[in-house]
Design an enzyme around this catalytic site. Structure first.
Site: not given
Lengths: 308, 308, 308, 308
Positions: D68, D71, D193, D244, D262
């Site tokens: 992530s 992102k 993705y 998160y 993660v």
């Protein structure tokens, strides 16, 4: 004591007359173009008695898109083939939320509330596919046999349209697969499910086909599809979960086990007496046919045939 | 054709025998100390026939805390006094959530889902208080009259204990008041509500008192408490909402309109036939008596008396 | 290197000029009548430098209802008196829901998400009351001392109006009490909380009073109210939770720790540099002052003083 | 005043020493087998100064799965190519729910809360795919350029494993497509993705690559990737949404804009000073690396470099 044949003839005529005067009849489903053309002025209603006699009023022989009404038959097939195992993967409680909500599914770890919301019906179809290899085919077969109509069939245009607008159902299926509660690959499951929804049948067909629910599980040919207990259980689930999130309202007004579809049809059961199917394409905001609900409301009021 | 008197005598004996063998019977409610002493081995069951004959098995004459079972009678009183107006302030849909949840109440702007969750019952009591000035007193009066038991009364110790542990109900009442859906001042409403919950009555008392629901609205003295349509409607709401968030499961297993209470009692209705009340203090995780549900399950299986 | 005194004088003038041209300025809070008269054309802005110098533009000396801005000071007092214990009873995460939601509170068993939503502030006041016996009095005291304004006081009319419309807060308090997370009796807690909210203070007062947050915990008199770490932590909670459910938007546009109130005020902190307070009664739909947010947005853009 | 080169050398050594003594270090992600082998005892930390100097401690040159963390770079690319338009399709508020929840998505009609939860990142990738035709390729390109590491690449085994366990992301994508908020066909979007998530990079690579966020938008070669305002905005979104549903906790403890993955990595920004990247595969229950969070906590405490 055997009742007179066509004993509800006069009641049907009166109901049809009163429904014709309804000022507001809702709007057809518009989530797929092929349903959006439905004319809310169309109306049909059929009664099938226990011995297979069927009669009706209005457009009662006009085929329409059965949609979610097929969920009852898929559930009956799985229970007849597989017994109680199904209830490990789907609940029996009303959802309290719109019929395609993911919220409850998430809070309950991928176990749908009941077999009549879309998520639950996908699980039932998943099981039927695993048991038979051809969920939609077996569904068509039982509908043909019970209705006595060998021409009853899918509408490929409706199935294709469902698939083209199927993102919400794809989301539901993938979501449950992420919890291990869908085992058929999603790209194989969805076509079977959309085909199931696309069944075209008339009020006469569906009232006859649901006859086993009024006969405590006995099929048209006298053999048993379900045990007495299973038939009772399906009726109970229809009463508490059969009309999307208006089940309480429906029980209050009509007081019969029933299952509605966004094609505008509603099948209802008077255990031990008869089955009914009503159709009119205009829906209320919860997805139930306005005129069909009104017709069943009047029918039970005029006949005192509620289960309560 | 009139059935034999005490026609369910043999069935009751058999049910009691089977229930005695149940390995697990749940635990008594523990949210107030006065209920926590309930003994799960206690069991009583009564049947009241339409003509007022009542008989039973086990502890069927032992008074217990009626708790939420009183919600049925409060609703009946408001409908009889005030008609349909009540449904502007409370819904008729199953809640899909535990019985004292605030979540749904918030999403639905202070309108409770149905009159049998605590929030809905507070609204009903609020209306009964506004209509009569003495909600709890009127409730006791109708229970005394219908049961024929003039000694039936509140238990002040239970009412005090409810008040001492009443923060959740106070939260519900204030929350709805913030939406304008409670009009009685909360410090006046809560005592009336807690008093209502504290009614002590036996299986015999409650089976008799609910008789008007099996007699389509007719009281013990032959006068009408409700219209036929209203009686049907209350039965429908009991079936879809009467057993907390296990209504679907209860309809599936038992198939009768019913209302449970955390005192361990359940009242059930066989329209046109009889009413039942069962009591045993051990509850399952959803707040329904384990042994009472099992007894009703067996009763309907042995008699084929389900509405489905 | 010491900056020039009144170094933001020119920026304030320019910000005020730009804000005067804003076409839409929102509407005053209307949940209590006494706030509904607020005039959205009113505007004041003050800067307090680290050494206690304060200056401003517009209505910067006009007292207004501080409302939720007081939550920062209540939290600071509890941390200074009681250290980390507070965080066992209230979280530090943004709520993702409106400021008085019960939903999240229920899913999280009575532990509010953070100390700046109403539920969390009630827990903080509950703790302050338990620690001091006079939560509101201690709050007024620290505000008087830090602002240097001995006339700063509650507005009894506002406190009474909050109480008269306090059902939502009563619901929150009773709900948390049902989980054991409120220990003061609710009828004693609520008046203290409403009094706290009713503080009247000007932009000058509040900018000065918040100075310890820009001075890493040091009070106006040079003593420590908080440790450096505690001051940093309060600033972090202000940034992530200080502007109701618009905290992300506020961080994005303004980029400063801040706390808003429905009286139309916003206090913001530039750690190591200064504190600001802006006031204008017109609110957006999330409860933050439109003109105050715009002013802070312009201020950080013109000065490059964002923390990011 | 230019700081000494490698000014944080001693701090890094001390942080590494303290982290080595941590008794509990969490467990590696286990939703895909390829990550489940991560060894929680591995630990690396790198600092990249504004001029591109990079140094570190432990396994700071060991490539790991960025997940992530990518992102942030996808969001920066879309903002640089397309400006503010992105914010019509994704929010900027913390989610208050786990990173792959569908609940909030449903209540907010298919608009994800922010670009760093999975749903929001899918929308960003969807836009990047529409703008460039090769979202994953452009992402790799910017990472290679900014890190100066031309060997930085995807891990096809990770991408394949993500795809094989991708039902939850497929559900999210189809769900948003049902609201019209995904325009790329889902079977084309998901591989892009998953490829994006599979980037392998070291602490050194990622600290360098994120340098533009500490340099107010300026790339390694001195050109502008983002405006100063855009860089500030990404930092703000990282602070409020980057870890998160522990963003509040992270801001409270660490006080820096950051993004975790993660794979066990966390990138953090000290605006105007440096960027950091820490890696250790053991995660807490919210998906953030235990040792990486502890290291950043110690780093900011030892250096007083928090933004607050």
């Amino acid at each position: 004591m055997s009742p007179a044949p066509h004993r509800f003839r006069a009641v049907l005529d009166r109901v049809a007359e009163e429904v014709a005067a309804l000022p507001h009849r809702g709007s057809p489903a518009d989530y797929i173009p092929v349903l959006a053309d439905g004319d809310p002025r169309r109306f049909g209603m059929a009664v099938a008695e226990l011995d297979g006699t069927v009669y009706g009023v209005g457009d009662w022989r006009q085929p329409f898109s059965a949609q979610s009404i097929t969920k009852v038959f898929a559930l009956a097939l799985v229970l007849s083939l597989d017994g109680e195992g199904m209830w490990q993967r789907v609940g029996r409680e009303p959802s309290g939320d719109p019929f395609n909500s993911l919220v409850q599914l998430e809070y309950e770890n991928g176990i749908p509330r009941n077999p009549f919301i879309n998520a639950g019906a996908l699980v039932v179809t998943d099981r039927l596919q695993a048991l038979t290899g051809d969920a939609a085919g077996r569904l068509r077969e039982v509908l043909r046999t019970e209705s006595g109509n060998p021409a009853l069939d899918f509408d490929p245009q409706v199935a294709a349209s469902e698939a083209a607008h199927g993102d919400r159902n794809a989301a539901l299926a993938h979501f449950m697969a992420s919890y291990g509660n869908i085992v058929t690959p999603v790209p194989e499951l969805l076509p079977a499910y959309f085909q199931q929804c696309s069944i075209e049948a008339s009020c006469a067909d569906l009232a006859l086909a649901a006859g086993f629910l009024a006969r405590h599980g006995i099929r048209a040919d006298g053999s048993a599809l379900l045990t007495r207990s299973q038939a009772k259980q399906i009726n109970a689930v229809m009463l508490t979960c059969g009309t999307y999130d208006a089940a309480g309202e429906f029980a209050y007004r009509v007081g019969l086990p029933a299952k509605s579809g966004v094609g505008g049809g509603i099948v209802a059961v008077v255990p031990g007496v008869c089955t009914l199917c009503v159709w009119s394409p205009g829906l209320d905001r919860r997805g139930n046919s306005v005129a069909a609900m009104a017709a069943l409301d009047r029918f039970t009021t005029l006949t005192n045939l509620s289960i309560f």
